[in-house]
Design a protein around this motif. Structure first.
Motif, PDB file in Angstrom:
ATOM      1  N   ILE A  10       0.842  -1.200   0.000  1.00 39.23           N
ATOM      2  CA  ILE A  10       0.000   0.000   0.000  1.00 39.23           C
ATOM      3  C   ILE A  10       0.876   1.249   0.000  1.00 39.23           C
ATOM      4  N   ARG A  11       1.876   1.252   0.881  1.00 37.78           N
ATOM      5  CA  ARG A  11       2.758   2.422   0.978  1.00 37.78           C
ATOM      6  C   ARG A  11       3.497   2.652  -0.336  1.00 37.78           C
ATOM      7  N   ARG A  12       3.964   1.581  -0.968  1.00 41.08           N
ATOM      8  CA  ARG A  12       4.689   1.732  -2.224  1.00 41.08           C
ATOM      9  C   ARG A  12       3.770   2.297  -3.315  1.00 41.08           C
ATOM     10  N   LEU A  13       2.539   1.780  -3.392  1.00 43.64           N
ATOM     11  CA  LEU A  13       1.598   2.270  -4.404  1.00 43.64           C
ATOM     12  C   LEU A  13       1.278   3.746  -4.182  1.00 43.64           C
ATOM     13  N   ARG A  14       1.162   4.135  -2.925  1.00 41.20           N
ATOM     14  CA  ARG A  14       0.903   5.549  -2.616  1.00 41.20           C
ATOM     15  C   ARG A  14       2.124   6.402  -2.961  1.00 41.20           C
ATOM     16  N   SER A  15       3.306   5.904  -2.618  1.00 41.44           N
ATOM     17  CA  SER A  15       4.533   6.653  -2.876  1.00 41.44           C
ATOM     18  C   SER A  15       4.770   6.837  -4.367  1.00 41.44           C
ATOM     19  N   GLU A  16       4.395   5.842  -5.161  1.00 44.07           N
ATOM     20  CA  GLU A  16       4.564   5.946  -6.609  1.00 44.07           C
ATOM     21  C   GLU A  16       3.727   7.080  -7.193  1.00 44.07           C
ATOM     22  N   GLN A  17       2.656   7.446  -6.487  1.00 39.88           N
ATOM     23  CA  GLN A  17       1.823   8.565  -6.919  1.00 39.88           C
ATOM     24  C   GLN A  17       2.298   9.892  -6.318  1.00 39.88           C
ATOM     25  N   ASN A  18       3.321   9.796  -5.433  1.00 45.83           N
ATOM     26  CA  ASN A  18       3.797  10.980  -4.712  1.00 45.83           C
ATOM     27  C   ASN A  18       2.680  11.620  -3.884  1.00 45.83           C
ATOM     28  N   TRP A  19       1.857  10.770  -3.281  1.00 50.03           N
ATOM     29  CA  TRP A  19       0.739  11.235  -2.472  1.00 50.03           C
ATOM     30  C   TRP A  19       1.064  11.107  -0.989  1.00 50.03           C
ATOM     31  N   THR A  20       0.531  12.023  -0.225  1.00 50.65           N
ATOM     32  CA  THR A  20       0.587  11.915   1.226  1.00 50.65           C
ATOM     33  C   THR A  20      -0.571  11.040   1.701  1.00 50.65           C
ATOM     34  N   LEU A  21      -0.548  10.701   2.978  1.00 51.80           N
ATOM     35  CA  LEU A  21      -1.685   9.975   3.546  1.00 51.80           C
ATOM     36  C   LEU A  21      -2.969  10.775   3.390  1.00 51.80           C
ATOM     37  N   SER A  22      -2.861  12.085   3.538  1.00 47.19           N
ATOM     38  CA  SER A  22      -4.022  12.953   3.391  1.00 47.19           C
ATOM     39  C   SER A  22      -4.568  12.913   1.962  1.00 47.19           C
ATOM     40  N   ASP A  23      -3.660  12.884   0.977  1.00 41.73           N
ATOM     41  CA  ASP A  23      -4.075  12.794  -0.429  1.00 41.73           C
ATOM     42  C   ASP A  23      -4.877  11.523  -0.676  1.00 41.73           C
ATOM     43  N   LEU A  24      -4.348  10.411  -0.192  1.00 37.53           N
ATOM     44  CA  LEU A  24      -5.016   9.127  -0.422  1.00 37.53           C
ATOM     45  C   LEU A  24      -6.323   9.051   0.358  1.00 37.53           C
ATOM     46  N   SER A  25      -6.347   9.626   1.534  1.00 33.53           N
ATOM     47  CA  SER A  25      -7.577   9.662   2.323  1.00 33.53           C
ATOM     48  C   SER A  25      -8.677  10.397   1.565  1.00 33.53           C
ATOM     49  N   GLU A  26      -8.308  11.523   0.976  1.00 31.12           N
ATOM     50  CA  GLU A  26      -9.284  12.327   0.236  1.00 31.12           C
ATOM     51  C   GLU A  26      -9.806  11.570  -0.981  1.00 31.12           C
ATOM     52  N   ARG A  27      -8.928  10.849  -1.671  1.00 30.13           N
ATOM     53  CA  ARG A  27      -9.323  10.147  -2.892  1.00 30.13           C
ATOM     54  C   ARG A  27     -10.085   8.848  -2.618  1.00 30.13           C
ATOM     55  N   SER A  28      -9.796   8.210  -1.484  1.00 32.97           N
ATOM     56  CA  SER A  28     -10.408   6.910  -1.196  1.00 32.97           C
ATOM     57  C   SER A  28     -11.615   6.996  -0.269  1.00 32.97           C
ATOM     58  N   GLY A  29     -11.684   8.064   0.520  1.00 35.40           N
ATOM     59  CA  GLY A  29     -12.757   8.180   1.491  1.00 35.40           C
ATOM     60  C   GLY A  29     -12.459   7.470   2.799  1.00 35.40           C
ATOM     61  N   LEU A  30     -11.255   6.901   2.927  1.00 34.97           N
ATOM     62  CA  LEU A  30     -10.854   6.242   4.161  1.00 34.97           C
ATOM     63  C   LEU A  30     -10.149   7.233   5.076  1.00 34.97           C
ATOM     64  N   ALA A  31     -10.287   7.038   6.369  1.00 35.99           N
ATOM     65  CA  ALA A  31      -9.641   7.918   7.336  1.00 35.99           C
ATOM     66  C   ALA A  31      -8.118   7.786   7.237  1.00 35.99           C
ATOM     67  N   ILE A  32      -7.426   8.880   7.486  1.00 40.65           N
ATOM     68  CA  ILE A  32      -5.962   8.863   7.475  1.00 40.65           C
ATOM     69  C   ILE A  32      -5.446   7.817   8.453  1.00 40.65           C
ATOM     70  N   SER A  33      -6.059   7.729   9.620  1.00 40.79           N
ATOM     71  CA  SER A  33      -5.608   6.770  10.639  1.00 40.79           C
ATOM     72  C   SER A  33      -5.753   5.336  10.159  1.00 40.79           C
ATOM     73  N   THR A  34      -6.825   5.054   9.407  1.00 40.85           N
ATOM     74  CA  THR A  34      -7.043   3.699   8.886  1.00 40.85           C
ATOM     75  C   THR A  34      -5.953   3.329   7.886  1.00 40.85           C
ATOM     76  N   ILE A  35      -5.651   4.241   6.963  1.00 41.20           N
ATOM     77  CA  ILE A  35      -4.623   3.979   5.963  1.00 41.20           C
ATOM     78  C   ILE A  35      -3.264   3.816   6.630  1.00 41.20           C
ATOM     79  N   SER A  36      -2.976   4.687   7.592  1.00 42.07           N
ATOM     80  CA  SER A  36      -1.694   4.629   8.295  1.00 42.07           C
ATOM     81  C   SER A  36      -1.523   3.300   9.024  1.00 42.07           C
ATOM     82  N   LYS A  37      -2.559   2.854   9.716  1.00 42.07           N
ATOM     83  CA  LYS A  37      -2.484   1.581  10.434  1.00 42.07           C
ATOM     84  C   LYS A  37      -2.316   0.415   9.474  1.00 42.07           C
ATOM     85  N   ALA A  38      -2.989   0.488   8.320  1.00 37.64           N
ATOM     86  CA  ALA A  38      -2.850  -0.582   7.323  1.00 37.64           C
ATOM     87  C   ALA A  38      -1.438  -0.610   6.761  1.00 37.64           C
TER      88      ALA A  38
END
Length: 204
Positions: free
Chosen positions: A18-46
């Motif tokens: 997950i982290r690698r896929l996010r990093s390949e987009q140069n996205w922060t946790l906040s970026d991915l949270s906004e695009r996926s609708g998942l909480a930042i804390s959920t993504i971070s824990k995953a």
């Protein structure tokens, strides 16, 4: 390796993908949270391997990243082509274990499928063991392979299924599966993949 260590290892490897896929987009946790609708804390824990994501959250994350869900389980794959076929032998699956379910994801090396087939083991016995209903776009089919299963549908009467019974429903309805008996139940589930043909192109 003990079962607990194996689960920890699987969650950590999953989180790294997950982290690698996010990093390949140069996205922060906040970026991915906004695009996926998942909480930042959920993504971070995953990403840190602390939690395993349920199917609906996996689907949200894949949509947010613009990738096939299979990208969470394998680094490479091939796209399904018209006129082709694939065979999965016994034991050929990718495992994803949550508190209440064990998912055995089939054909993870075959990307852009119209359907997502998986085997499953139901560990939960009662509705109170779940945090919330699962819901995601599409349609869903469940077949009871072994044991007895209760299907809870949000706002509807629970449906009791025995071995050999099945149910087909709109998966935007909140739903949960639980085992009726003392033993874990075994199921086959097929979910519609509304993102088939989109997302990343698998490597040959």
């Amino acid at each position: 390796m003990t079962k607990d260590l194996q689960q920890d290892s699987q969650r950590i490897a999953f989180g790294r993908r997950i982290r690698r896929l996010r990093s390949e987009q140069n996205w922060t946790l906040s970026d991915l949270s906004e695009r996926s609708g998942l909480a930042i804390s959920t993504i971070s824990k995953a990403e840190r391997g602390i939690i395993a994501l349920t199917y609906d959250r996996l689907s949200q994350l894949a949509k947010g990243l613009g990738v096939d869900m299979s990208a969470f389980f394998t680094d490479t794959g091939v796209g399904f082509e018209p006129g082709s076929f694939a065979v999965a032998r016994k034991g050929e699956f990718e495992r994803q274990e949550t508190q209440n379910y064990v998912y055995e994801m089939l054909f993870t090396d075959l990307w852009n499928k119209s359907m997502r087939p998986m085997m499953g083991t139901l560990k939960a016995r009662e509705l109170y063991q779940f945090e919330d209903f699962v819901r995601h776009p599409g349609q869903e089919f469940l077949f009871v392979l072994d044991g007895e299963v209760t299907v809870y549908l949000d706002g509807r009467d629970a449906v009791k299924l025995r071995q050999g019974d099945s149910i087909y429903f709109d998966s935007t309805i909140g739903h949960l599966y639980a085992s009726n008996g003392d033993d874990d139940a075994r199921i086959l589930v097929v979910c519609e993949s509304l993102n088939a043909g989109r997302g990343v192109t698998p490597e040959p």
